[in-house]
Design a protein around this motif. Sequence first.
Motif, PDB file in Angstrom:
ATOM      1  N   UNK A   2       0.829  -1.212   0.000  1.00 60.23           N
ATOM      2  CA  UNK A   2       0.000   0.000   0.000  1.00 60.23           C
ATOM      3  C   UNK A   2       0.862   1.259   0.000  1.00 60.23           C
ATOM      4  N   UNK A   3       1.947   1.241   0.726  1.00 58.79           N
ATOM      5  CA  UNK A   3       2.824   2.417   0.762  1.00 58.79           C
ATOM      6  C   UNK A   3       3.414   2.722  -0.608  1.00 58.79           C
ATOM      7  N   UNK A   4       3.811   1.697  -1.292  1.00 58.28           N
ATOM      8  CA  UNK A   4       4.390   1.884  -2.630  1.00 58.28           C
ATOM      9  C   UNK A   4       3.346   2.429  -3.595  1.00 58.28           C
ATOM     10  N   UNK A   5       2.149   1.878  -3.533  1.00 61.59           N
ATOM     11  CA  UNK A   5       1.058   2.353  -4.389  1.00 61.59           C
ATOM     12  C   UNK A   5       0.794   3.831  -4.136  1.00 61.59           C
ATOM     13  N   UNK A   6       0.708   4.205  -2.862  1.00 60.85           N
ATOM     14  CA  UNK A   6       0.444   5.603  -2.533  1.00 60.85           C
ATOM     15  C   UNK A   6       1.579   6.512  -2.990  1.00 60.85           C
ATOM     16  N   UNK A   7       2.808   6.067  -2.819  1.00 64.95           N
ATOM     17  CA  UNK A   7       3.955   6.871  -3.255  1.00 64.95           C
ATOM     18  C   UNK A   7       3.892   7.124  -4.756  1.00 64.95           C
ATOM     19  N   UNK A   8       3.557   6.110  -5.520  1.00 66.49           N
ATOM     20  CA  UNK A   8       3.456   6.256  -6.971  1.00 66.49           C
ATOM     21  C   UNK A   8       2.274   7.139  -7.346  1.00 66.49           C
ATOM     22  N   UNK A   9       1.155   6.931  -6.700  1.00 65.42           N
ATOM     23  CA  UNK A   9      -0.058   7.660  -7.031  1.00 65.42           C
ATOM     24  C   UNK A   9      -0.019   9.123  -6.568  1.00 65.42           C
ATOM     25  N   UNK A  10       0.712   9.400  -5.497  1.00 65.18           N
ATOM     26  CA  UNK A  10       0.673  10.739  -4.904  1.00 65.18           C
ATOM     27  C   UNK A  10       1.937  11.563  -5.144  1.00 65.18           C
ATOM     28  N   UNK A  13       1.470  15.284  -5.677  1.00 67.81           N
ATOM     29  CA  UNK A  13       1.198  16.113  -4.501  1.00 67.81           C
ATOM     30  C   UNK A  13       2.504  16.464  -3.781  1.00 67.81           C
ATOM     31  N   UNK A  14       3.396  15.489  -3.664  1.00 70.78           N
ATOM     32  CA  UNK A  14       4.698  15.754  -3.054  1.00 70.78           C
ATOM     33  C   UNK A  14       5.459  16.815  -3.839  1.00 70.78           C
ATOM     34  N   UNK A  15       5.370  16.730  -5.158  1.00 73.73           N
ATOM     35  CA  UNK A  15       6.056  17.722  -6.001  1.00 73.73           C
ATOM     36  C   UNK A  15       5.461  19.107  -5.776  1.00 73.73           C
ATOM     37  N   UNK A  16       4.152  19.190  -5.727  1.00 74.52           N
ATOM     38  CA  UNK A  16       3.485  20.468  -5.497  1.00 74.52           C
ATOM     39  C   UNK A  16       3.922  21.069  -4.162  1.00 74.52           C
ATOM     40  N   UNK A  17       3.946  20.247  -3.114  1.00 74.88           N
ATOM     41  CA  UNK A  17       4.323  20.739  -1.795  1.00 74.88           C
ATOM     42  C   UNK A  17       5.796  21.170  -1.774  1.00 74.88           C
ATOM     43  N   UNK A  32      -4.912  20.790   7.955  1.00 72.33           N
ATOM     44  CA  UNK A  32      -5.012  19.650   7.044  1.00 72.33           C
ATOM     45  C   UNK A  32      -4.589  20.129   5.659  1.00 72.33           C
ATOM     46  N   UNK A  33      -4.300  19.213   4.743  1.00 69.76           N
ATOM     47  CA  UNK A  33      -3.965  19.646   3.390  1.00 69.76           C
ATOM     48  C   UNK A  33      -5.059  20.523   2.763  1.00 69.76           C
ATOM     49  N   UNK A  34      -6.314  20.162   2.952  1.00 67.62           N
ATOM     50  CA  UNK A  34      -7.403  20.947   2.371  1.00 67.62           C
ATOM     51  C   UNK A  34      -7.482  22.336   3.009  1.00 67.62           C
ATOM     52  N   UNK A  35      -7.372  22.391   4.322  1.00 67.84           N
ATOM     53  CA  UNK A  35      -7.394  23.693   4.998  1.00 67.84           C
ATOM     54  C   UNK A  35      -6.239  24.567   4.501  1.00 67.84           C
ATOM     55  N   UNK A  36      -5.063  23.971   4.361  1.00 60.69           N
ATOM     56  CA  UNK A  36      -3.909  24.708   3.873  1.00 60.69           C
ATOM     57  C   UNK A  36      -4.170  25.250   2.474  1.00 60.69           C
ATOM     58  N   UNK A  73      -2.393  10.755 -14.309  1.00 62.61           N
ATOM     59  CA  UNK A  73      -1.104  11.083 -13.685  1.00 62.61           C
ATOM     60  C   UNK A  73      -0.297  12.023 -14.571  1.00 62.61           C
ATOM     61  N   UNK A  74      -0.327  11.805 -15.886  1.00 63.74           N
ATOM     62  CA  UNK A  74       0.378  12.702 -16.810  1.00 63.74           C
ATOM     63  C   UNK A  74      -0.215  14.107 -16.752  1.00 63.74           C
ATOM     64  N   UNK A  75      -1.538  14.206 -16.699  1.00 62.07           N
ATOM     65  CA  UNK A  75      -2.185  15.531 -16.609  1.00 62.07           C
ATOM     66  C   UNK A  75      -1.791  16.233 -15.309  1.00 62.07           C
ATOM     67  N   UNK A  76      -1.725  15.482 -14.217  1.00 60.64           N
ATOM     68  CA  UNK A  76      -1.322  16.073 -12.950  1.00 60.64           C
ATOM     69  C   UNK A  76       0.133  16.531 -12.988  1.00 60.64           C
ATOM     70  N   UNK A  77       0.981  15.782 -13.662  1.00 56.56           N
ATOM     71  CA  UNK A  77       2.378  16.201 -13.815  1.00 56.56           C
ATOM     72  C   UNK A  77       2.459  17.496 -14.614  1.00 56.56           C
ATOM     73  N   UNK A  78       1.655  17.603 -15.688  1.00 54.59           N
ATOM     74  CA  UNK A  78       1.635  18.845 -16.469  1.00 54.59           C
ATOM     75  C   UNK A  78       1.139  20.007 -15.619  1.00 54.59           C
ATOM     76  N   UNK A  79       0.150  19.744 -14.808  1.00 54.74           N
ATOM     77  CA  UNK A  79      -0.371  20.771 -13.910  1.00 54.74           C
ATOM     78  C   UNK A  79       0.722  21.216 -12.939  1.00 54.74           C
ATOM     79  N   UNK A  80       1.474  20.276 -12.391  1.00 54.28           N
ATOM     80  CA  UNK A  80       2.579  20.613 -11.490  1.00 54.28           C
ATOM     81  C   UNK A  80       3.670  21.383 -12.235  1.00 54.28           C
TER      82      UNK A  80
END
Length: 91
Positions: A2-10, A13-17, A32-36, A73-80
Amino acid sequence: SERRRLAEQLGFYDRMMSLLDRAGVRKPDHLTPLEFSQTLTFLPSESYDSIVRMTQIFYRVRFGRTELSDGKRRRLERLAERLDMSRSDLR
């Protein structure tokens, strides 16, 4: 695992932060992330909208067990990347 899946999927978000952190915009521990993301109204609207959108997707993946397709994921990378290019706007 599960940790690996989340790391790949998220990774987006890490890049944005990381981009925000380098621009001197840091998330206080008590928010929280949303509040921030909702405190960033001082940013240009395009950057703000991108950050809020990526945070909402972060929640769906992290807590809703949503799987991002390769295309999404590609669209999110372009957004970042667009956020990275406007990094000077984040200061």
